[in-house]
Design an enzyme around this catalytic site. Structure first.
Site, PDB file in Angstrom:
ATOM      1  N   HIS A   1       0.834  -1.204   0.000  1.00  0.00           N
ATOM      2  CA  HIS A   1       0.000   0.000   0.000  1.00  0.00           C
ATOM      3  C   HIS A   1       0.871   1.259   0.000  1.00  0.00           C
ATOM      4  O   HIS A   1       0.629   2.198  -0.764  1.00  0.00           O
ATOM      5  CB  HIS A   1      -0.927  -0.036   1.224  1.00  0.00           C
ATOM      6  CG  HIS A   1      -1.870   1.123   1.310  1.00  0.00           C
ATOM      7  ND1 HIS A   1      -3.203   1.019   0.997  1.00  0.00           N
ATOM      8  CD2 HIS A   1      -1.672   2.422   1.655  1.00  0.00           C
ATOM      9  CE1 HIS A   1      -3.780   2.208   1.149  1.00  0.00           C
ATOM     10  NE2 HIS A   1      -2.875   3.079   1.556  1.00  0.00           N
ATOM     11  N   GLU A   2       1.906   1.272   0.847  1.00  0.00           N
ATOM     12  CA  GLU A   2       2.769   2.460   0.945  1.00  0.00           C
ATOM     13  C   GLU A   2       3.641   2.623  -0.301  1.00  0.00           C
ATOM     14  O   GLU A   2       3.844   3.739  -0.782  1.00  0.00           O
ATOM     15  CB  GLU A   2       3.619   2.418   2.217  1.00  0.00           C
ATOM     16  CG  GLU A   2       2.828   2.364   3.519  1.00  0.00           C
ATOM     17  CD  GLU A   2       1.687   3.368   3.623  1.00  0.00           C
ATOM     18  OE1 GLU A   2       1.783   4.481   3.073  1.00  0.00           O
ATOM     19  OE2 GLU A   2       0.658   3.019   4.242  1.00  0.00           O
TER      20      GLU A   2
END
Ligand code: NI
Length: 174
Positions: free
Chosen positions: A135-136
């Site tokens: 996600h990051e």
């Protein structure tokens, strides 16, 4: 340390190009502290610099949300080396406050990134850590949860986004 305003979807900085981190000096150290602190306050499992309006390839992850200093991960200039497995997982994002959707993510991965001192590290992650790292890293590539959704699912999600906006729930504090 400071708690920074988190940008919400629609702000162009969330989808802009992010520059590699080159200077691991004091300014970066204070940005890292601020990312952790802002993430704990939100609360969230991770936060990427573009979410606070800084287009640099750096993100922080802390699955313990401030409880365990050992759980803190700094991802500077991260690269995912390989991914394994697939799972449909529920996911949210601090830049889409209050919304969740399901996204297909790898169940395990290997990532290479620089730490807060600029030292290259390589590690494997599974489960929630793998999902959060993905996600990051997506954020650092300008990719948001909505970009993973196709056709009907994307339209439904965007309808919920518009509803949040109309209700005035999403007021960017920036
Ligand atoms: Ni996010």
């Amino acid at each position: 340390m400071a708690i920074l305003p988190i940008l919400v979807y629609g702000d162009p900085r969330l989808e802009a190009a992010n520059q590699p981190v080159e200077d691991f000096g004091e300014e970066l150290q204070s940005l890292i502290e601020d990312l952790f602190e802002t993430g704990w306050e939100a609360p969230g499992l991770g936060l990427a610099a573009p979410q606070v309006g800084i287009n640099l390839r750096i993100a922080t992850v802390d699955l313990s949300v401030g409880k365990d200093p050992e759980a803190r991960v700094v991802l500077a200039n991260p690269e995912i080396i390989f991914c394994r497995g697939k799972a449909s997982l529920e996911e949210g994002c601090l830049s889409f406050p209050g919304l969740f959707t399901t996204i297909e993510r790898p169940t395990a991965l290997r990532v290479r990134a620089q730490d807060n001192g600029g030292r290259w590290r390589e590690f494997e992650a599974e489960g929630l850590l793998a999902q959060t790292v993905c996600h990051e890293v997506d954020h650092l590539n300008g990719v948001l949860i909505v970009h993973h959704l196709r056709s009907m699912k994307r339209r439904l999600f965007m309808r919920r986004v518009e509803k949040m906006r109309k209700l005035g729930v999403w007021q960017s504090t920036a």
